[in-house]
Design a protein around this motif. Structure first.
Motif, PDB file in Angstrom:
ATOM      1  N   PRO A  43       0.829  -1.210   0.000  1.00 11.95           N
ATOM      2  CA  PRO A  43       0.000   0.000   0.000  1.00 11.95           C
ATOM      3  C   PRO A  43       0.869   1.269   0.000  1.00 11.95           C
ATOM      4  CG  PRO A  43      -0.793  -1.569   1.641  1.00 11.95           C
ATOM      5  CD  PRO A  43       0.522  -2.096   1.138  1.00 11.95           C
ATOM      6  N   LEU A  44       0.387   2.313  -0.665  1.00 13.92           N
ATOM      7  CA  LEU A  44       1.069   3.604  -0.622  1.00 13.92           C
ATOM      8  C   LEU A  44       0.866   4.196   0.778  1.00 13.92           C
ATOM      9  CD1 LEU A  44       2.514   5.263  -2.892  1.00 13.92           C
ATOM     10  CD2 LEU A  44       0.404   6.586  -3.111  1.00 13.92           C
ATOM     11  N   ARG A  45       1.916   4.878   1.317  1.00 11.05           N
ATOM     12  CA  ARG A  45       1.827   5.426   2.670  1.00 11.05           C
ATOM     13  C   ARG A  45       1.981   6.937   2.623  1.00 11.05           C
ATOM     14  NH1 ARG A  45       5.634   0.630   3.798  1.00 11.05           N
ATOM     15  NH2 ARG A  45       7.373   1.911   3.076  1.00 11.05           N
ATOM     16  N   ARG A  46       1.459   7.614   3.653  1.00 14.27           N
ATOM     17  CA  ARG A  46       1.655   9.067   3.742  1.00 14.27           C
ATOM     18  C   ARG A  46       3.142   9.413   3.739  1.00 14.27           C
ATOM     19  NH1 ARG A  46      -1.607  12.763   6.350  1.00 14.27           N
ATOM     20  NH2 ARG A  46      -3.822  12.351   6.136  1.00 14.27           N
ATOM     21  N   ALA A  47       3.958   8.527   4.331  1.00 12.39           N
ATOM     22  CA  ALA A  47       5.404   8.769   4.423  1.00 12.39           C
ATOM     23  C   ALA A  47       6.090   8.730   3.054  1.00 12.39           C
ATOM     24  CB  ALA A  47       6.033   7.730   5.352  1.00 12.39           C
ATOM     25  N   ASP A  48       5.367   8.274   2.011  1.00 14.61           N
ATOM     26  CA  ASP A  48       5.935   8.253   0.654  1.00 14.61           C
ATOM     27  C   ASP A  48       5.879   9.628  -0.008  1.00 14.61           C
ATOM     28  OD1 ASP A  48       6.473   5.451   0.515  1.00 14.61           O
ATOM     29  OD2 ASP A  48       4.334   5.075   0.167  1.00 14.61           O
ATOM     30  N   SER A  49       5.282  10.584   0.668  1.00 12.51           N
ATOM     31  CA  SER A  49       4.978  11.889   0.070  1.00 12.51           C
ATOM     32  C   SER A  49       6.141  12.487  -0.717  1.00 12.51           C
ATOM     33  CB  SER A  49       4.527  12.848   1.178  1.00 12.51           C
ATOM     34  OG  SER A  49       4.420  14.133   0.676  1.00 12.51           O
ATOM     35  N   ARG A  50       7.285  12.676  -0.060  1.00  9.93           N
ATOM     36  CA  ARG A  50       8.406  13.372  -0.706  1.00  9.93           C
ATOM     37  C   ARG A  50       8.916  12.588  -1.930  1.00  9.93           C
ATOM     38  NH1 ARG A  50      12.538  16.939   1.592  1.00  9.93           N
ATOM     39  NH2 ARG A  50      11.468  16.673   3.564  1.00  9.93           N
ATOM     40  N   THR A  51       9.118  11.284  -1.756  1.00  7.53           N
ATOM     41  CA  THR A  51       9.633  10.461  -2.859  1.00  7.53           C
ATOM     42  C   THR A  51       8.649  10.437  -4.023  1.00  7.53           C
ATOM     43  OG1 THR A  51      10.504   9.040  -1.126  1.00  7.53           O
ATOM     44  CG2 THR A  51      10.660   8.198  -3.355  1.00  7.53           C
ATOM     45  N   TRP A  52       7.361  10.267  -3.698  1.00  8.83           N
ATOM     46  CA  TRP A  52       6.330  10.178  -4.742  1.00  8.83           C
ATOM     47  C   TRP A  52       6.265  11.487  -5.536  1.00  8.83           C
ATOM     48  CZ3 TRP A  52       1.793  12.437  -6.353  1.00  8.83           C
ATOM     49  CH2 TRP A  52       0.962  11.678  -7.191  1.00  8.83           C
ATOM     50  N   LEU A  82      10.789   3.238  -3.846  1.00  4.42           N
ATOM     51  CA  LEU A  82       9.507   3.476  -4.511  1.00  4.42           C
ATOM     52  C   LEU A  82       9.767   3.926  -5.944  1.00  4.42           C
ATOM     53  CD1 LEU A  82       6.372   3.899  -4.331  1.00  4.42           C
ATOM     54  CD2 LEU A  82       6.866   6.233  -3.651  1.00  4.42           C
ATOM     55  N   VAL A  83       9.221   3.193  -6.934  1.00  8.66           N
ATOM     56  CA  VAL A  83       9.512   3.533  -8.342  1.00  8.66           C
ATOM     57  C   VAL A  83       8.254   3.684  -9.196  1.00  8.66           C
ATOM     58  CG1 VAL A  83      11.821   2.502  -8.386  1.00  8.66           C
ATOM     59  CG2 VAL A  83       9.822   1.091  -8.984  1.00  8.66           C
ATOM     60  N   GLY A  84       7.059   3.412  -8.632  1.00  7.15           N
ATOM     61  CA  GLY A  84       5.865   3.539  -9.462  1.00  7.15           C
ATOM     62  C   GLY A  84       4.621   3.080  -8.732  1.00  7.15           C
ATOM     63  N   GLN A  85       3.556   2.894  -9.508  1.00  7.29           N
ATOM     64  CA  GLN A  85       2.291   2.442  -8.933  1.00  7.29           C
ATOM     65  C   GLN A  85       1.641   1.402  -9.837  1.00  7.29           C
ATOM     66  OE1 GLN A  85       0.786   6.720  -8.221  1.00  7.29           O
ATOM     67  NE2 GLN A  85      -0.547   5.425  -6.994  1.00  7.29           N
ATOM     68  N   LEU A  86       0.901   0.524  -9.216  1.00  7.75           N
ATOM     69  CA  LEU A  86       0.052  -0.429  -9.947  1.00  7.75           C
ATOM     70  C   LEU A  86      -1.292  -0.457  -9.233  1.00  7.75           C
ATOM     71  CD1 LEU A  86       0.728  -3.938 -11.357  1.00  7.75           C
ATOM     72  CD2 LEU A  86      -1.198  -3.557  -9.796  1.00  7.75           C
ATOM     73  N   THR A  87      -2.367  -0.205  -9.976  1.00 15.00           N
ATOM     74  CA  THR A  87      -3.683  -0.160  -9.359  1.00 15.00           C
ATOM     75  C   THR A  87      -4.598  -1.196  -9.994  1.00 15.00           C
ATOM     76  OG1 THR A  87      -3.392   2.209  -9.011  1.00 15.00           O
ATOM     77  CG2 THR A  87      -5.609   1.339  -8.763  1.00 15.00           C
ATOM     78  N   VAL A  88      -5.136  -2.059  -9.152  1.00 12.87           N
ATOM     79  CA  VAL A  88      -6.200  -2.970  -9.581  1.00 12.87           C
ATOM     80  C   VAL A  88      -7.490  -2.180  -9.369  1.00 12.87           C
ATOM     81  CG1 VAL A  88      -7.354  -5.170  -9.185  1.00 12.87           C
ATOM     82  CG2 VAL A  88      -4.876  -4.985  -8.826  1.00 12.87           C
ATOM     83  N   ALA A  89      -8.099  -1.709 -10.455  1.00 15.51           N
ATOM     84  CA  ALA A  89      -9.225  -0.782 -10.350  1.00 15.51           C
ATOM     85  C   ALA A  89     -10.506  -1.436 -10.835  1.00 15.51           C
ATOM     86  CB  ALA A  89      -8.936   0.461 -11.168  1.00 15.51           C
ATOM     87  N   THR A  90     -11.595  -0.679 -10.732  1.00 16.69           N
ATOM     88  CA  THR A  90     -12.930  -1.138 -11.172  1.00 16.69           C
ATOM     89  C   THR A  90     -13.179  -2.613 -10.824  1.00 16.69           C
ATOM     90  OG1 THR A  90     -12.051  -1.492 -13.427  1.00 16.69           O
ATOM     91  CG2 THR A  90     -13.266   0.538 -13.042  1.00 16.69           C
ATOM     92  N   VAL A  91     -13.006  -2.921  -9.560  1.00 16.37           N
ATOM     93  CA  VAL A  91     -13.305  -4.294  -9.112  1.00 16.37           C
ATOM     94  C   VAL A  91     -14.823  -4.463  -9.080  1.00 16.37           C
ATOM     95  CG1 VAL A  91     -13.139  -5.943  -7.197  1.00 16.37           C
ATOM     96  CG2 VAL A  91     -11.201  -4.432  -7.729  1.00 16.37           C
ATOM     97  N   VAL A  92     -15.301  -5.411  -9.868  1.00 16.17           N
ATOM     98  CA  VAL A  92     -16.741  -5.704  -9.905  1.00 16.17           C
ATOM     99  C   VAL A  92     -16.922  -7.157  -9.474  1.00 16.17           C
ATOM    100  CG1 VAL A  92     -18.809  -5.801 -11.344  1.00 16.17           C
ATOM    101  CG2 VAL A  92     -17.030  -4.110 -11.833  1.00 16.17           C
TER     102      VAL A  92
END
Ligand SMILES: CC(C)(COP(=O)(O)OP(=O)(O)OC[C@H]1O[C@@H](n2cnc3c(N)ncnc32)[C@H](O)[C@@H]1OP(=O)(O)O)[C@@H](O)C(=O)NCCC(=O)NCCS
Length: 201
Positions: free
Chosen positions: A18-27, A83-93
Motif C-alpha cells: 500500500p502507498l503510505r503518507r510517508a511516501d509523500s516526498r519520494t512520490w 519506490l519507483v511507481g504504482q500499480l492499481t487494480v481498479a474497477t473491481v466488480v
C-alpha cells in the motif's frame, strides 16, 4: 475489511505494498521528474475538476477508502527497496462478473528491467487467489509500444479494440483490451514469467 487487502506481495527485487503518507516526498519527486514520461498516457476527466488538486495526504486517504470498500487495490511498486511507481487494480466488480482492470506506471530511470510484467503477474495471482476474482483486463492505447510489450511478455489474450474507450489528455482514445481468466493460468502468472525467463532483473 476487503478481501486481499491490505497486502504486501514480493517477487525477487519487486514489492507491491500500500502507498503510505510517508511516501509523500519520494512520490512527489518521482512525479515531477517523470512528468513528460507519464503525461501522454494518463487518463483525464472530461468533467470540470470539483476543486483544487488533492494534497498527497488526501490522495492516500482516498486510495485507502477505495481499498477498504473493495473497489480497488492501489499498490505502490518498490524495486530494490525504492519506490519507483504504482500499480492499481481498479474497477473491481463482483457478482457474476468478478473482474477488474489493472493500470500501471514506473519511473523512466528503472524502465526496461521487467519490473512491470513482474508487478502485474504478482497482482493478477493475488486477484485470482485471496481477492477471489475470475478475470483481469488491461487496456492499452495502440501507440503505447512499451505497454503492449508488457502484456505480450505476460501472454495475455488480445480481446480487440474498444473505440473511444478512455479519456486521455483531453480526447477519447481507442484502446486495445488484453485479458486473462483464472482457468488460463492454473500455475499462476509469476510462474509463467519465470519459465519464460522474463522476471525482473
Ligand atoms: C509501460 C511501462 C509501465 C513498462 O514498464 P517496464 O517496467 O519498463 O516494462 P519492461 O521492462 O517489460 O519494458 C517493456 C518495454 O518497454 C520498452 N522500453 C524499455 N526501456 C525503455 C525506455 N527507457 N524508454 C522507453 N521504452 C523502453 C522496451 O520495448 C521494453 O521491451 P523489452 O524488454 O522487450 O525491450 C513503462 O514504460 C511506463 O511507465 N510508461 C509510461 C506510463 C505508461 O505507459 N503506463 C501504461 C499505460 S497502459
Amino acid at each position: 475489511m476487503a478481501r486481499g487487502w491490505p497486502a504486501v506481495l514480493r517477487e525477487g527485487d519487486v514489492v507491491l505494498r500500500p502507498l503510505r503518507r510517508a511516501d509523500s516526498r519520494t512520490w512527489l519527486t518521482l512525479r515531477v521528474r517523470n512528468a513528460a514520461w507519464l503525461e501522454r498516457w494518463e487518463a483525464t476527466s472530461p468533467e470540470p475538476a470539483p476543486g483544487p488538486p488533492p494534497t498527497f495526504g488526501q490522495f492516500v486517504r482516498t486510495l485507502n477508502q477505495q481499498a477498504r470498500s473493495g473497489s480497488s487495490l492501489p499498490f505502490a511498486v518498490e524495486y530494490r527497496g525504492e519506490l519507483v511507481g504504482q500499480l492499481t487494480v481498479a474497477t473491481v466488480v463482483r457478482g457474476s462478473l468478478c473482474s477488474s482492470s489493472i493500470g500501471y506506471w514506473v519511473s523512466e530511470h528503472v524502465a526496461g528491467r521487467g519490473i512491470t510484467p513482474t508487478a502485474v503477474a504478482l497482482a493478477v495471482d493475488h486477484c485470482f487467489g485471496p481477492v477471489g476474482l475470475h478475470r483481469v483486463e488491461i487496456n492499452i492505447r495502440p501507440e503505447n509500444a512499451a505497454s503492449l510489450r508488457v502484456v505480450e511478455k505476460l501472454g495475455l489474450r488480445d480481446e480487440g479494440v474498444r473505440e473511444r474507450f478512455l479519456h486521455i489528455q483531453g480526447a477519447w482514445c481507442d484502446h486495445r483490451t488484453f485479458a486473462v481468466t483464472a482457468e488460463e493460468v492454473p500455475g499462476g502468472l509469476v510462474e509463467r514469467l519465470r519459465r519464460a525467463g522474463l522476471l525482473a532483473r
